[in-house]
Design a protein around this motif. Sequence first.
Motif, PDB file in Angstrom:
ATOM      1  N   ASP A   4       1.335  44.712   7.787  1.00  0.00           N
ATOM      2  CA  ASP A   4      -0.122  44.735   7.744  1.00  0.00           C
ATOM      3  C   ASP A   4      -0.705  43.927   6.578  1.00  0.00           C
ATOM      4  N   GLN A   5       0.111  43.150   5.895  1.00  0.00           N
ATOM      5  CA  GLN A   5      -0.404  42.319   4.810  1.00  0.00           C
ATOM      6  C   GLN A   5       0.145  40.913   4.937  1.00  0.00           C
ATOM      7  N   ILE A   6      -0.605  39.994   4.370  1.00  0.00           N
ATOM      8  CA  ILE A   6      -0.170  38.602   4.378  1.00  0.00           C
ATOM      9  C   ILE A   6      -0.317  38.073   2.955  1.00  0.00           C
ATOM     10  N   ILE A   7       0.705  37.414   2.483  1.00  0.00           N
ATOM     11  CA  ILE A   7       0.658  36.770   1.176  1.00  0.00           C
ATOM     12  C   ILE A   7       0.266  35.328   1.436  1.00  0.00           C
ATOM     13  N   ILE A   8      -0.825  34.912   0.842  1.00  0.00           N
ATOM     14  CA  ILE A   8      -1.347  33.575   1.087  1.00  0.00           C
ATOM     15  C   ILE A   8      -0.566  32.523   0.304  1.00  0.00           C
ATOM     16  N   ALA A   9      -0.244  32.820  -0.951  1.00  0.00           N
ATOM     17  CA  ALA A   9       0.473  31.847  -1.772  1.00  0.00           C
ATOM     18  C   ALA A   9       1.263  32.572  -2.850  1.00  0.00           C
ATOM     19  N   ARG A  10       2.315  31.899  -3.302  1.00  0.00           N
ATOM     20  CA  ARG A  10       3.156  32.465  -4.347  1.00  0.00           C
ATOM     21  C   ARG A  10       3.606  31.324  -5.258  1.00  0.00           C
ATOM     22  N   LEU A  11       3.413  31.510  -6.559  1.00  0.00           N
ATOM     23  CA  LEU A  11       3.805  30.525  -7.558  1.00  0.00           C
ATOM     24  C   LEU A  11       4.824  31.182  -8.475  1.00  0.00           C
ATOM     25  N   GLU A  12       5.993  30.559  -8.600  1.00  0.00           N
ATOM     26  CA  GLU A  12       7.043  31.109  -9.451  1.00  0.00           C
ATOM     27  C   GLU A  12       7.348  30.101 -10.549  1.00  0.00           C
ATOM     28  N   ILE A  13       7.080  30.522 -11.786  1.00  0.00           N
ATOM     29  CA  ILE A  13       7.250  29.681 -12.964  1.00  0.00           C
ATOM     30  C   ILE A  13       8.170  30.393 -13.941  1.00  0.00           C
ATOM     31  N   THR A  14       9.045  29.636 -14.562  1.00  0.00           N
ATOM     32  CA  THR A  14       9.865  30.171 -15.637  1.00  0.00           C
ATOM     33  C   THR A  14       9.453  29.468 -16.922  1.00  0.00           C
ATOM     34  N   GLU A  15       9.298  30.245 -17.977  1.00  0.00           N
ATOM     35  CA  GLU A  15       8.968  29.679 -19.284  1.00  0.00           C
ATOM     36  C   GLU A  15      10.194  29.747 -20.179  1.00  0.00           C
ATOM     37  N   PHE A  16      10.485  28.628 -20.834  1.00  0.00           N
ATOM     38  CA  PHE A  16      11.584  28.548 -21.778  1.00  0.00           C
ATOM     39  C   PHE A  16      10.994  28.091 -23.120  1.00  0.00           C
ATOM     40  N   PRO A  17      10.739  29.021 -24.048  1.00  0.00           N
ATOM     41  CA  PRO A  17      10.143  28.655 -25.340  1.00  0.00           C
ATOM     42  C   PRO A  17      11.096  27.820 -26.204  1.00  0.00           C
ATOM     43  N   PRO A  74       1.904  28.963   5.837  1.00  0.00           N
ATOM     44  CA  PRO A  74       1.566  27.853   6.746  1.00  0.00           C
ATOM     45  C   PRO A  74       0.157  27.917   7.338  1.00  0.00           C
ATOM     46  N   ASN A  75      -0.386  29.100   7.543  1.00  0.00           N
ATOM     47  CA  ASN A  75      -1.741  29.224   8.093  1.00  0.00           C
ATOM     48  C   ASN A  75      -2.824  28.777   7.120  1.00  0.00           C
ATOM     49  N   PHE A  76      -2.467  28.608   5.840  1.00  0.00           N
ATOM     50  CA  PHE A  76      -3.459  28.264   4.822  1.00  0.00           C
ATOM     51  C   PHE A  76      -3.193  26.915   4.171  1.00  0.00           C
ATOM     52  N   ARG A  77      -2.283  26.160   4.713  1.00  0.00           N
ATOM     53  CA  ARG A  77      -1.994  24.838   4.154  1.00  0.00           C
ATOM     54  C   ARG A  77      -3.118  23.874   4.478  1.00  0.00           C
ATOM     55  N   GLY A  78      -3.231  22.844   3.648  1.00  0.00           N
ATOM     56  CA  GLY A  78      -4.263  21.829   3.858  1.00  0.00           C
ATOM     57  C   GLY A  78      -5.554  22.143   3.129  1.00  0.00           C
ATOM     58  N   GLU A  79      -5.579  23.229   2.377  1.00  0.00           N
ATOM     59  CA  GLU A  79      -6.781  23.631   1.647  1.00  0.00           C
ATOM     60  C   GLU A  79      -6.589  23.525   0.135  1.00  0.00           C
ATOM     61  N   GLU A  80      -5.501  22.891  -0.286  1.00  0.00           N
ATOM     62  CA  GLU A  80      -5.158  22.696  -1.698  1.00  0.00           C
ATOM     63  C   GLU A  80      -5.028  24.007  -2.462  1.00  0.00           C
ATOM     64  N   ILE A  81      -4.602  25.053  -1.784  1.00  0.00           N
ATOM     65  CA  ILE A  81      -4.435  26.356  -2.429  1.00  0.00           C
ATOM     66  C   ILE A  81      -3.360  26.282  -3.508  1.00  0.00           C
ATOM     67  N   GLY A  82      -2.291  25.537  -3.261  1.00  0.00           N
ATOM     68  CA  GLY A  82      -1.223  25.399  -4.251  1.00  0.00           C
ATOM     69  C   GLY A  82      -1.716  24.758  -5.537  1.00  0.00           C
ATOM     70  N   LEU A 125       4.989  15.450  -0.901  1.00  0.00           N
ATOM     71  CA  LEU A 125       4.857  16.511  -1.894  1.00  0.00           C
ATOM     72  C   LEU A 125       4.502  15.931  -3.265  1.00  0.00           C
ATOM     73  N   SER A 126       5.148  14.822  -3.647  1.00  0.00           N
ATOM     74  CA  SER A 126       4.857  14.238  -4.958  1.00  0.00           C
ATOM     75  C   SER A 126       3.416  13.732  -5.026  1.00  0.00           C
ATOM     76  N   LYS A 127       2.904  13.186  -3.936  1.00  0.00           N
ATOM     77  CA  LYS A 127       1.501  12.761  -3.901  1.00  0.00           C
ATOM     78  C   LYS A 127       0.578  13.964  -4.057  1.00  0.00           C
ATOM     79  N   TYR A 128       0.942  15.072  -3.445  1.00  0.00           N
ATOM     80  CA  TYR A 128       0.168  16.314  -3.546  1.00  0.00           C
ATOM     81  C   TYR A 128       0.104  16.781  -5.009  1.00  0.00           C
ATOM     82  N   TYR A 129       1.243  16.796  -5.691  1.00  0.00           N
ATOM     83  CA  TYR A 129       1.283  17.277  -7.076  1.00  0.00           C
ATOM     84  C   TYR A 129       0.618  16.306  -8.052  1.00  0.00           C
ATOM     85  N   ARG A 130       0.544  15.031  -7.692  1.00  0.00           N
ATOM     86  CA  ARG A 130      -0.157  14.070  -8.565  1.00  0.00           C
ATOM     87  C   ARG A 130      -1.624  14.433  -8.717  1.00  0.00           C
ATOM     88  N   ARG A 131      -2.207  15.071  -7.690  1.00  0.00           N
ATOM     89  CA  ARG A 131      -3.612  15.487  -7.777  1.00  0.00           C
ATOM     90  C   ARG A 131      -3.830  16.522  -8.875  1.00  0.00           C
TER      91      ARG A 131
END
Length: 156
Positions: A4-17, A74-82, A125-131
């Motif tokens: 009954d839930q949908i996750i629209i986006a997920r960002l996973e980052i690791t920080e190394f100080p 996939p249902n939310f791609r094309g909207e620059e959510i990432g 993908l690289s063109k997308y991240y350049r934005r």
Amino acid sequence: MEDDQIIIARLEITEFPDEWKEEMETSWHNWLDALDGDHAIVGARADQIVDEDIYEEDFYYGSLYYIWRLDVHPNFRGEEIGIKLINYTFKHLLRNAQGIVFLIAKPMQSRLSKTQINFNSSSRLSKYYRRCGFKRVSKERSKSILMEVQVHEIKI
């Protein structure tokens, strides 16, 4: 994921100080190579940045951030959510961060949908991240493209 839930986006980052690396008295590559091959590639580039002083002291008192997964349903791609999620993260959650952010633009299967989506273009993908301000590190053709941006250069 519940039905009954949908996750629209997920960002996973690791920080190394940088201060942790200094305490371990090792290189970025030696530290990150223990994790996996992608981390080792990022670590090797970080060592090159330090050795060649490519950016002015960006790792001193800063961190190496590695975005190892950005997944948009996939249902939310094309909207620059990432891109918006990356921007929001560094503007609000990591707003005083210093350092360099890395990612490897490579196709991967979404974990947010049960459908199989074939997205196989690293160059798209690289063109997308350049934005967002990322720049391609190597000009070589590859299925995986290493990209980087200084934290303060992320387009917010």
